[in-house]
Design a protein around this motif. Structure first.
Motif, mmCIF file in Angstrom:
data_model
loop_
_atom_site.group_PDB
_atom_site.id
_atom_site.type_symbol
_atom_site.label_atom_id
_atom_site.label_comp_id
_atom_site.label_asym_id
_atom_site.label_seq_id
_atom_site.Cartn_x
_atom_site.Cartn_y
_atom_site.Cartn_z
ATOM 1 N N THR A 1 -3.498 0.893 -5.050
ATOM 2 C CA THR A 1 -4.324 0.716 -3.852
ATOM 3 C C THR A 1 -5.649 1.447 -3.986
ATOM 4 O O THR A 1 -6.716 0.873 -3.726
ATOM 5 N N TYR A 2 -5.607 2.711 -4.396
ATOM 6 C CA TYR A 2 -6.852 3.470 -4.559
ATOM 7 C C TYR A 2 -7.715 2.863 -5.674
ATOM 8 O O TYR A 2 -8.936 2.826 -5.561
ATOM 9 N N VAL B 1 0.839 -1.205 0.000
ATOM 10 C CA VAL B 1 0.000 0.000 0.000
ATOM 11 C C VAL B 1 0.872 1.251 0.000
ATOM 12 O O VAL B 1 0.619 2.200 -0.751
ATOM 13 N N SER C 1 -10.055 0.115 4.867
ATOM 14 C CA SER C 1 -9.249 1.190 4.285
ATOM 15 C C SER C 1 -9.155 2.386 5.234
ATOM 16 O O SER C 1 -8.130 3.075 5.252
#
Length: 156
Positions: A18-19, A11, A37
Motif C-alpha cells: 500500500t505504501y 490495505v 490515503s
C-alpha cells in the motif's frame, strides 16, 4: 463484500504494498492520492507519520523526475516538437515562471494541472538544480501538509 471493503482489507493486510503504491501514485497524481490515503489513515488502516513521509518522498521524487524530463528532452525530437509548439508563449512563460519560481513553485502545487508543466518547464530552462531541490522541498512540505490535513478533516 463491497469493493471498498475489499480494498480496505487489502490495505490492512498489505501495508508495505500500500505504501509503495501510494509512493508511485504520487508521481502522476497528487491531490487525489493524498486525500484518499488520508481518509484511509483516519479510519486507522495507515499510520499518519509513515503516510506523511511516503507522500512527501513520493511527491519530491516525482517532481525531480518531471524536472529531469524537461531538462533532458530539450535536444531531442520531442524537445524540438515542444519548442516549435510553444514558441509563441515561451518568453511570457519564462518571465512569469522562472523569474518568480520560488513563489510560483508553491502556487503551482495548488493550481490543478499546472504543477507538472511547471516542473517540466523549469527543467527545460535549466534552472539551477540545487535551488530547485531546496525550493521544491519547501513547496512539497507546504502542499502535502495542507492537503493531508484537509483529508483528515474530510475523513472526520
Amino acid at each position: 463484500m463491497t469493493w471498498v471493503e475489499t480494498l480496505l482489507a487489502f490495505v490492512a493486510g498489505n501495508p508495505a504494498v500500500t505504501y509503495g503504491a501510494i509512493f508511485l501514485a504520487m508521481f502522476i497524481e497528487g491531490e487525489a492520492v493524498i486525500l484518499l490515503s488520508s481518509i484511509v489513515a483516519w479510519q486507522g488502516y495507515l499510520r499518519w507519520d509513515l503516510l506523511a513521509a511516503v507522500l512527501l518522498l513520493g511527491a519530491y521524487t516525482g517532481n525531480l523526475l518531471w524536472y529531469a524530463a524537461g531538462r533532458y528532452t530539450q535536444g531531442t525530437r520531442i524537445g524540438t516538437w515542444v519548442k516549435g509548439r510553444a514558441s509563441r508563449i515561451t518568453g511570457w512563460i519564462d518571465r512569469i515562471v522562472l523569474d518568480r519560481y520560488p513563489s510560483f513553485a508553491i502556487l503551482s502545487k495548488f493550481l490543478y494541472g499546472t504543477n507538472h508543466a511547471t516542473l517540466f518547464l523549469v527543467g527545460w530552462n535549466r534552472y539551477p538544480l540545487k535551488k530547485f531541490l531546496l525550493i521544491n522541498l519547501y513547496a512539497n512540505v507546504i502542499w502535502v501538509s495542507t492537503i493531508l490535513i484537509s483529508g483528515f478533516f474530510l475523513g472526520f
